[in-house]
Motif scaffolding. Structure first.
Motif, mmCIF file in Angstrom:
data_model
loop_
_atom_site.group_PDB
_atom_site.id
_atom_site.type_symbol
_atom_site.label_atom_id
_atom_site.label_comp_id
_atom_site.label_asym_id
_atom_site.label_seq_id
_atom_site.Cartn_x
_atom_site.Cartn_y
_atom_site.Cartn_z
ATOM 1 N N UNK A 186 6.018 -12.652 0.602
ATOM 2 C CA UNK A 186 5.377 -12.885 -0.683
ATOM 3 C C UNK A 186 4.911 -11.565 -1.297
ATOM 4 N N UNK A 187 4.382 -10.676 -0.458
ATOM 5 C CA UNK A 187 3.924 -9.377 -0.944
ATOM 6 C C UNK A 187 5.104 -8.554 -1.456
ATOM 7 N N UNK A 188 6.202 -8.607 -0.720
ATOM 8 C CA UNK A 188 7.395 -7.875 -1.176
ATOM 9 C C UNK A 188 7.885 -8.410 -2.520
ATOM 10 N N UNK A 189 7.855 -9.746 -2.698
ATOM 11 C CA UNK A 189 8.271 -10.338 -3.960
ATOM 12 C C UNK A 189 7.353 -9.890 -5.097
ATOM 13 N N UNK A 190 6.049 -9.928 -4.859
ATOM 14 C CA UNK A 190 5.109 -9.491 -5.894
ATOM 15 C C UNK A 190 5.311 -8.050 -6.269
ATOM 16 N N UNK A 191 5.606 -7.204 -5.286
ATOM 17 C CA UNK A 191 5.842 -5.794 -5.582
ATOM 18 C C UNK A 191 7.123 -5.597 -6.384
ATOM 19 N N UNK A 240 8.412 -7.884 -8.482
ATOM 20 C CA UNK A 240 8.156 -8.390 -9.834
ATOM 21 C C UNK A 240 7.473 -7.337 -10.681
ATOM 22 N N UNK A 241 6.424 -6.730 -10.124
ATOM 23 C CA UNK A 241 5.694 -5.690 -10.848
ATOM 24 C C UNK A 241 4.950 -4.876 -9.805
ATOM 25 N N UNK A 242 5.266 -3.626 -9.705
ATOM 26 C CA UNK A 242 4.631 -2.801 -8.676
ATOM 27 C C UNK A 242 3.121 -2.714 -8.878
ATOM 28 N N UNK A 243 2.643 -2.969 -10.122
ATOM 29 C CA UNK A 243 1.200 -2.945 -10.353
ATOM 30 C C UNK A 243 0.490 -4.099 -9.650
ATOM 31 N N UNK A 244 1.264 -5.121 -9.229
ATOM 32 C CA UNK A 244 0.665 -6.241 -8.486
ATOM 33 C C UNK A 244 0.080 -5.781 -7.145
ATOM 34 N N UNK A 245 0.522 -4.632 -6.627
ATOM 35 C CA UNK A 245 -0.020 -4.131 -5.360
ATOM 36 C C UNK A 245 -1.518 -3.908 -5.451
ATOM 37 N N UNK A 246 -1.995 -3.492 -6.647
ATOM 38 C CA UNK A 246 -3.436 -3.294 -6.818
ATOM 39 C C UNK A 246 -4.175 -4.612 -6.709
ATOM 40 N N UNK A 247 -3.636 -5.656 -7.360
ATOM 41 C CA UNK A 247 -4.253 -6.982 -7.270
ATOM 42 C C UNK A 247 -4.283 -7.458 -5.821
ATOM 43 N N UNK A 248 -3.148 -7.319 -5.140
ATOM 44 C CA UNK A 248 -3.071 -7.787 -3.755
ATOM 45 C C UNK A 248 -3.986 -6.979 -2.840
ATOM 46 N N UNK A 307 -2.380 -3.790 5.867
ATOM 47 C CA UNK A 307 -1.707 -2.500 6.072
ATOM 48 C C UNK A 307 -0.446 -2.426 5.219
ATOM 49 N N UNK A 308 0.315 -3.529 5.194
ATOM 50 C CA UNK A 308 1.524 -3.567 4.366
ATOM 51 C C UNK A 308 1.181 -3.413 2.886
ATOM 52 N N UNK A 309 0.129 -4.108 2.457
ATOM 53 C CA UNK A 309 -0.278 -4.010 1.051
ATOM 54 C C UNK A 309 -0.682 -2.586 0.697
ATOM 55 N N UNK A 310 -1.439 -1.943 1.596
ATOM 56 C CA UNK A 310 -1.860 -0.568 1.312
ATOM 57 C C UNK A 310 -0.662 0.370 1.215
ATOM 58 N N UNK A 314 -4.464 7.329 -3.003
ATOM 59 C CA UNK A 314 -5.512 6.432 -3.514
ATOM 60 C C UNK A 314 -6.743 7.209 -3.973
ATOM 61 N N UNK A 315 -7.054 8.294 -3.295
ATOM 62 C CA UNK A 315 -8.214 9.084 -3.700
ATOM 63 C C UNK A 315 -8.024 9.669 -5.098
ATOM 64 N N UNK A 316 -6.831 10.132 -5.355
ATOM 65 C CA UNK A 316 -6.543 10.684 -6.682
ATOM 66 C C UNK A 316 -6.634 9.596 -7.749
#
Length: 857
Positions: free
Chosen positions: A604-609, A611-619, A648-651, A661-663
């Protein structure tokens, strides 16, 4: 020693009608020498009582006193310590052992000899004489009472009780008689020989008179002898009768001995019967299983609640009977062994019946549960397993019984449950995730289309869009930076420019709606999975009774083959590896049952990524929140471990999306700082310092709560900006509350700056004491309080309720006002010394005014 004997006889034993037979000077062995005397005595009255008396000198040392007396019949042993060598030590064994040391061996031997003779004469019970020379143990000669003188002239020498040849002290009567005789003779004192000769002549006269008297009483003597002969005959007859009585008593004694022996046998038989009855009652009470329990174990209905309760009670009763602690020898009884075998057969039969029934329940419940999958496949919800758990929990106590009695069948049921439930949950979870994927993409075909869509926004645009809606969250916390916009409510607030008004940067409303939809669907997926896993974990813990056993032999381990459903074993061990705790086994069972959750979440995470890579922030935000929640409940649970692995996968996806992420955090917070400055500059109604102060206060609070290490510098900067604008607003708003007084002292300070000495300012016409008093009179306490009240209302209108800074600002204004007051007082003290001019209100008045105003509002 002779004088001591006479003194003891006279002072101690004669008043008690006792005769002193032997005496020894002793002290206790092993102790500091305190001499005393052991005396062997007999009473003058019949029956004769023989005693050993301890006598010691008084503390003053002027007389003797009787300390303790023992009856000779209580003496068990006399130990002389050594029968060959001379030894002054000896022991007397009464109720306890008394150890003595005599002043001489001769005294000890004479005392022991006297004791032996008294024992032979007066006591039936013979005393044991140990380590005593045979020469001392001589037979005591028979002495008649007539051979012992009466009165105070009685013998005090030894066991033979003969008259004493040595000097005897005269008593008072004898002394009186001798004095009368000496008074009748003139030469008694001057010529002792003549007095002695006279006494001799008188004694001869008396002896003649006695002989004549004896000869005159010959007839009476013959009568007395005749009476004695008759008495002897009577004694012989009495002895004959006593002999016959003794023979009769001997037969009675034999009969009584037989009766006593018979009574002993009867008592022994009764004791044995009581013990036997006690053993039988113990076995019957503890190893007798009621017929109702036996019937329940053999035929009890395991489908109904009443039948389950009856079987549970019967199983507990059977377990108590089998676990009873038998006494030594019980296991050798045939009846006991047969009963134990019967219990074992019952246990085996009921364990097979219970295991078979529960396996059927697993299968039946699975069919019933699978029938409800269709209605949940359309909606994004998972089936509720609560009815299934509720029905199975009725067997929880029986599972505990099975675990303690037949662990092999218990382990088999555990494996069957995991095998069946893993297939059931796999179907449900896969259907559930399929529905989630359809809702995310619209159709299954659309998912491929979304997977190839290019990114529409650059990294800067994504960071800007993070200020909108749910995307504004930095982590899983419910607080977001979009709350930096400060709004007021009602007529009491003038509305500040909202940061949300800056949202029309580059992303279209459609993109925001799609991401919001994805965020809600992903949250719904996690919200459905969490209660499902927690409910199943709680059920496993209760049903399989894992919380009561820290480790069990033969349980699953970390190397459990979850795919094949078999247990890994040590090489050549033949037994499963032990589990460290019940939490490990629960986690392993959950891993076997929900083995499909982690792969489905990753898909599901791979599918969301895609669809829109910005979904990683939501996840990332959602997963961080749910992992934090799961770890607070149980850091080592299956849910916490699984969500942590998925996080870990989401990060990793998020790092691919935005890089470091710090930047990203730094760019994001810098964008927020810029927009806050912009909103503050464009604000029309609310003062710029208020917008800056409240927003940077909110930023500082948010960063403090999130504890993002890379934003420590930004957090300090936010705090500094908040503090600076707070102080600026306080100075600006407070202004000059005592305006005329302030102008007056500004003139004073100007004169001082021109070179006039401070103490000479009062001589200036415009700044003399009278002018100062006029200005001070224009600011009484009432007017000051009124001005402060108006100031509080003004500040209240400027500030918003969300940040709750009203009291902080008011306290700062109070401090600033007090600072100005102290400055005025200092000028008065330096420029008008000794004038007695003071303000009409004090610092305490200011504090009271401010407190009263704050409380009234």
């Amino acid at each position: 020693m002779t004088a001591i004997k006479h003194a003891l006889q006279r002072d101690i034993f004669t008043p008690n009608d006792e005769r002193l037979l032997s005496i020894v000077n002793v002290c206790k062995a092993g102790k500091k020498k305190k001499n005393c005397f052991l005396c062997a005595t007999v009473t003058t009255e019949r029956p004769v009582q023989v005693k050993v008396v301890k006598v010691k000198k008084s503390d003053k040392g002027d007389f003797y006193k009787r300390q303790i007396a023992w009856a000779l019949r209580d003496l068990a042993v006399v130990d002389a310590k050594d029968a060959i060598k001379e030894n002054p030590e000896f022991d007397l064994h009464f109720e306890k052992i008394y150890k003595w040391v005599a002043s001489s061996t001769a005294e000890k031997n004479a005392f022991i000899s006297c004791i032996w003779k008294l024992n032979q004469r007066y006591l039936r019970k013979k005393i044991d004489f140990v380590n005593v020379s045979s020469q001392l143990l001589e037979e005591l000669p028979k002495v008649t009472e007539e051979s012992v003188p009466s009165g105070e002239n009685q013998s005090v020498t030894g066991g033979d009780e003969e008259a004493v040849d040595e000097y005897q002290e005269l008593n008072a009567r004898e002394e009186q008689d001798i004095e009368i005789m000496m008074e009748g003779c003139e030469c008694a004192i001057s010529n002792a020989e003549a007095f002695a000769e006279k006494l001799s002549r008188e004694l001869q006269v008396l002896d003649g008179a006695n002989i004549q008297s004896i000869m005159a009483s010959e007839k009476q003597v013959n009568i007395l002898m005749k009476l004695l002969d008759e008495a002897l005959k009577e004694v012989d007859q009495i002895e004959l009768k006593l002999s016959s009585y003794e023979e009769m008593l001997q037969s009675v004694k034999e009969q009584m001995d037989q009766i006593s022996e018979s009574n002993h046998l009867i008592h022994l038989s009764n004791t044995n019967n009581v013990k036997l009855l006690s053993e039988i009652e113990f076995l019957v009470n503890h190893m007798d299983l009621a017929k109702g329990h036996i019937k329940a174990l053999q035929e009890g209905d395991l489908a109904s609640s009443r039948g389950i309760e009856a079987c549970t009670n019967a199983a507990d009763a059977l377990l108590q009977c089998m676990n009873v602690a038998l006494r030594p020898g019980h296991d050798m009884l045939l009846a006991v062994r047969q009963q134990q075998q019967r219990f074992s057969d019952l246990r085996e039969h009921f364990a097979r019946r219970l295991a078979s029934h529960l396996n059927n329940v697993f299968v039946q419940q699975g069919h019933d549960q699978s029938s409800t999958l269709a209605q949940h496949s359309v909606e994004l919800t998972l089936p509720n397993h609560h009815p299934f758990h509720r029905d199975l929990l009725r067997y929880a106590k029986l599972m505990e019984w099975l675990k303690s009695t037949d662990y092999g069948k218990y382990e088999g049921l555990t494996k069957n449950y995991m095998d069946y439930l893993s297939r059931l949950y796999e179907r449900e979870i896969k259907d559930f995730f399929e529905v989630a994927k359809i809702k995310m993409t619209g159709t299954t075909k659309e998912s491929k289309k979304f997977a190839t869509l290019p990114r529409k926004e650059s990294a800067v645009k994504q960071e800007t869009e993070s200020l909108h809606g749910s995307s504004g969250k930095l982590t899983g916390s419910t607080s977001s930076l979009n709350k930096l916009s400060v709004q007021s409510s009602g007529n009491r607030r003038s509305q500040s420019s909202s940061l949300l008004d800056m949202g029309n940067m580059s992303a279209s409303d459609l993109d925001v709606a799609d991401r919001t939809k994805f965020d809600k669907i992903f949250e719904q997926v996690l919200s459905e999975l969490e209660p499902l896993c927690l409910a199943e974990q709680d059920f496993i813990s209760k049903f399989f009774k894992l919380q009561q056993h820290q480790s069990m032999p033969g349980t699953m381990t970390e190397t459990d083959d979850l795919d094949g459903g078999t247990l890994s074993r040590q090489p050549n061990s033949g037994a499963p590896l032990p589990v460290s705790s019940e939490k490990d086994m629960i986690r392993q069972m959950m891993t076997k049952i929900f083995r499909c959750i982690e792969p489905e979440l990753n898909n599901l995470i791979a599918l969301g990524d895609k669809i829109d890579s910005f979904n990683s922030l939501y996840m990332l935000v959602k997963m961080s929140h749910h992992v934090w929640t799961a770890q607070n409940v149980d850091p080592a649970s299956f849910l916490s471990t699984t969500l942590g692995n998925v996080l870990v996968t989401v990060k990793r996806n998020f790092d691919k999306c935005i890089g470091d992420l710090d930047k990203a955090y730094t760019k994001l917070i810098r964008g927020v700082f810029v927009n806050v400055e912009k909103v503050a500059n464009e604000s029309q109604k609310t003062p710029r310092d208020v917008v800056m102060m409240e927003n940077f206060h909110h930023i500082f609070a948010t960063l403090s709560r999130l504890k993002i290490s890379c934003l420590e510098a930004e957090k300090k900067e936010a705090k500094q900006k908040y503090t600076d604008h707070l102080q600026s607003y306080v100075i600006y708003s407070l202004g000059q509350p005592l305006e005329k007084l302030n102008h007056f002292f500004e003139g004073v300070e100007a004169r001082v700056a021109q070179g006039i000495r401070e103490e000479e300012v009062s001589y200036q016409l415009a700044f003399n004491k009278q002018e100062l008093r006029k200005v001070i009179k224009e600011y009484p306490g009432k007017e000051v309080k009124k001005g402060l009240d108006n100031l509080y209302k003004k500040v209240d209108k400027h500030l918003c309720e969300e940040e709750n800074l009203l009291q902080v600002v008011w306290h700062s204004m109070q401090d600033e006002f007090i600072r100005q007051y102290k400055h005025f007082e200092g000028l008065i003290a330096r420029c008008y010394p000794g004038s007695g001019v003071t303000m009409e209100f004090t610092i305490q008045d200011i504090l009271d005014y401010c407190s009263s105003i704050a409380q009234s509002h």
